[in-house]
Motif scaffolding. Structure first.
Motif, PDB file in Angstrom:
ATOM      1  N   GLY A  85      -7.626  65.240  42.083  1.00  0.00           N
ATOM      2  CA  GLY A  85      -7.689  63.887  41.537  1.00  0.00           C
ATOM      3  C   GLY A  85      -6.368  63.408  40.979  1.00  0.00           C
ATOM      4  N   GLY A  86      -6.441  62.842  39.772  1.00  0.00           N
ATOM      5  CA  GLY A  86      -5.277  62.201  39.173  1.00  0.00           C
ATOM      6  C   GLY A  86      -4.138  63.137  38.859  1.00  0.00           C
ATOM      7  N   GLY A  87      -4.459  64.396  38.626  1.00  0.00           N
ATOM      8  CA  GLY A  87      -3.414  65.397  38.497  1.00  0.00           C
ATOM      9  C   GLY A  87      -2.645  65.371  37.192  1.00  0.00           C
ATOM     10  N   SER A  88      -3.286  64.894  36.106  1.00  0.00           N
ATOM     11  CA  SER A  88      -2.519  64.853  34.854  1.00  0.00           C
ATOM     12  C   SER A  88      -2.181  66.257  34.353  1.00  0.00           C
ATOM     13  CB  SER A  88      -3.267  64.057  33.784  1.00  0.00           C
ATOM     14  OG  SER A  88      -4.425  64.721  33.340  1.00  0.00           O
ATOM     15  N   ASN A  89      -3.075  67.211  34.578  1.00  0.00           N
ATOM     16  CA  ASN A  89      -2.737  68.593  34.196  1.00  0.00           C
ATOM     17  C   ASN A  89      -1.620  69.146  35.070  1.00  0.00           C
ATOM     18  OD1 ASN A  89      -4.448  69.884  31.986  1.00  0.00           O
ATOM     19  ND2 ASN A  89      -5.969  68.735  33.149  1.00  0.00           N
ATOM     20  N   ALA A 106      -5.984  72.885  38.850  1.00  0.00           N
ATOM     21  CA  ALA A 106      -5.824  71.849  37.819  1.00  0.00           C
ATOM     22  C   ALA A 106      -6.647  70.637  38.232  1.00  0.00           C
ATOM     23  CB  ALA A 106      -4.349  71.491  37.656  1.00  0.00           C
ATOM     24  N   GLY A 107      -7.912  70.653  37.831  1.00  0.00           N
ATOM     25  CA  GLY A 107      -8.806  69.594  38.293  1.00  0.00           C
ATOM     26  C   GLY A 107      -9.117  69.741  39.768  1.00  0.00           C
ATOM     27  N   MET A 146     -11.728  70.525  42.353  1.00  0.00           N
ATOM     28  CA  MET A 146     -13.180  70.410  42.205  1.00  0.00           C
ATOM     29  C   MET A 146     -13.940  71.000  43.395  1.00  0.00           C
ATOM     30  SD  MET A 146     -13.106  69.149  39.222  1.00  0.00           S
ATOM     31  CE  MET A 146     -14.744  68.541  38.819  1.00  0.00           C
ATOM     32  N   ILE A 173      -8.176  75.556  34.603  1.00  0.00           N
ATOM     33  CA  ILE A 173      -8.498  74.912  33.326  1.00  0.00           C
ATOM     34  C   ILE A 173      -9.862  74.268  33.444  1.00  0.00           C
ATOM     35  CG2 ILE A 173      -7.255  72.738  33.849  1.00  0.00           C
ATOM     36  CD1 ILE A 173      -6.542  72.930  30.678  1.00  0.00           C
ATOM     37  N   HIS A 174     -10.669  74.475  32.413  1.00  0.00           N
ATOM     38  CA  HIS A 174     -12.042  73.975  32.418  1.00  0.00           C
ATOM     39  C   HIS A 174     -12.288  73.225  31.111  1.00  0.00           C
ATOM     40  CE1 HIS A 174     -16.253  73.808  33.514  1.00  0.00           C
ATOM     41  NE2 HIS A 174     -16.544  74.138  32.273  1.00  0.00           N
ATOM     42  N   PRO A 175     -12.923  72.042  31.197  1.00  0.00           N
ATOM     43  CA  PRO A 175     -13.054  71.205  30.001  1.00  0.00           C
ATOM     44  C   PRO A 175     -14.256  71.556  29.131  1.00  0.00           C
ATOM     45  CG  PRO A 175     -13.805  69.974  31.905  1.00  0.00           C
ATOM     46  CD  PRO A 175     -13.313  71.305  32.419  1.00  0.00           C
ATOM     47  N   LEU A 205      -8.440  65.814  26.756  1.00  0.00           N
ATOM     48  CA  LEU A 205      -7.415  65.862  27.813  1.00  0.00           C
ATOM     49  C   LEU A 205      -5.993  66.098  27.295  1.00  0.00           C
ATOM     50  CD1 LEU A 205      -7.142  65.757  30.906  1.00  0.00           C
ATOM     51  CD2 LEU A 205      -6.742  63.292  30.700  1.00  0.00           C
ATOM     52  N   GLU A 235      -5.588  69.637  26.777  1.00  0.00           N
ATOM     53  CA  GLU A 235      -5.412  70.361  28.052  1.00  0.00           C
ATOM     54  C   GLU A 235      -3.932  70.394  28.427  1.00  0.00           C
ATOM     55  OE1 GLU A 235      -8.085  69.510  31.293  1.00  0.00           O
ATOM     56  OE2 GLU A 235      -9.530  68.516  29.972  1.00  0.00           O
TER      57      GLU A 235
END
Ligand code: GAR
Length: 197
Positions: free
Chosen positions: A10-14, A88-89, A91, A109-111, A172, A175
């Protein structure tokens, strides 16, 4: 330097937080590849903008054949010769074939504060359970979904009136602090637990 590949959906912020830390100097790792299973994932352009090679391995053409998807993903990863893989996200559920190939050098990483809330909808589940605290975890990937050894956790309060989105937005940024810190330790062979608040 250790070669790091990052898997995103996805967005890849991590992913961005990991790459920025690796590119900040004085780091034992270099980012060699970002792979997405979603062709239009926003993180791909961000990786390119930071000068990191990207690849797409779309899971859709493989239908229900997870092993065939993972074989192609493994082929792409092997070309990059990573020492460490960071989910990293990312899914996709991973089979034992994939975790057997890359286990021992793969982080996720898991929220949630594992072992609580493996799987999806973690923020909503923490709210519904009435938890006073929530957060995120970085763990080594094993065959068990969200089940490997925990290397770091960041803890935030759950506040009255929190919605899933509000709580996710509190987790987030933590994270983004936790994952780079764990990667630095892990790359140095240090598996002691990091706890952030
Ligand atoms: C992050 O919150 C990450 O912890 C979560 O997805 C988000 C990805 O955001 N991962 C999972 O839920 C894994 N099951 P990002 O693409 O901006 O890093």
């Amino acid at each position: 330097t250790k070669r790091v590949a990052i898997l995103i959906s996805g967005g890849g912020s991590n992913m961005v937080s990991l790459v920025q830390d690796m590119q900040s100097g004085d780091h034992p790792c270099e980012p060699v590849l970002v792979v997405s299973n979603v062709p239009d994932a926003g993180g791909l352009a961000k990786a390119e903008g930071m000068g990191v090679a990207t690849a797409v391995v779309d899971h859709k053409p493989f239908g229900k054949d997870r092993a065939a998807f993972e074989a192609e993903l493994t082929r792409v990863l092997e070309e990059a010769k990573p020492d460490i893989i960071c989910c990293a996200g990312f899914m996709r559920i991973l089979t034992e074939g994939f975790t057997g190939r890359w286990g021992g050098m793969m982080l996720n990483i898991h929220p949630s504060l594992l072992p609580k809330y493996k799987g999806l909808h973690t923020h909503q589940r923490a709210i519904e359970a009435g938890d006073a605290e929530h957060g995120c975890s970085v763990h080594e990937v094993t065959a068990e979904l969200d089940g490997g050894p925990i290397l770091g956790q960041a803890i935030v309060p759950v506040l009255d009136g929190d919605t899933s989105d509000v709580l996710a937005a509190r987790v987030l940024p933590m994270e983004h602090k936790l994952y780079p810190a764990v990667l630095r330790n892990y790359a140095a062979g240090d598996r002691s637990m990091i706890v952030l608040r």
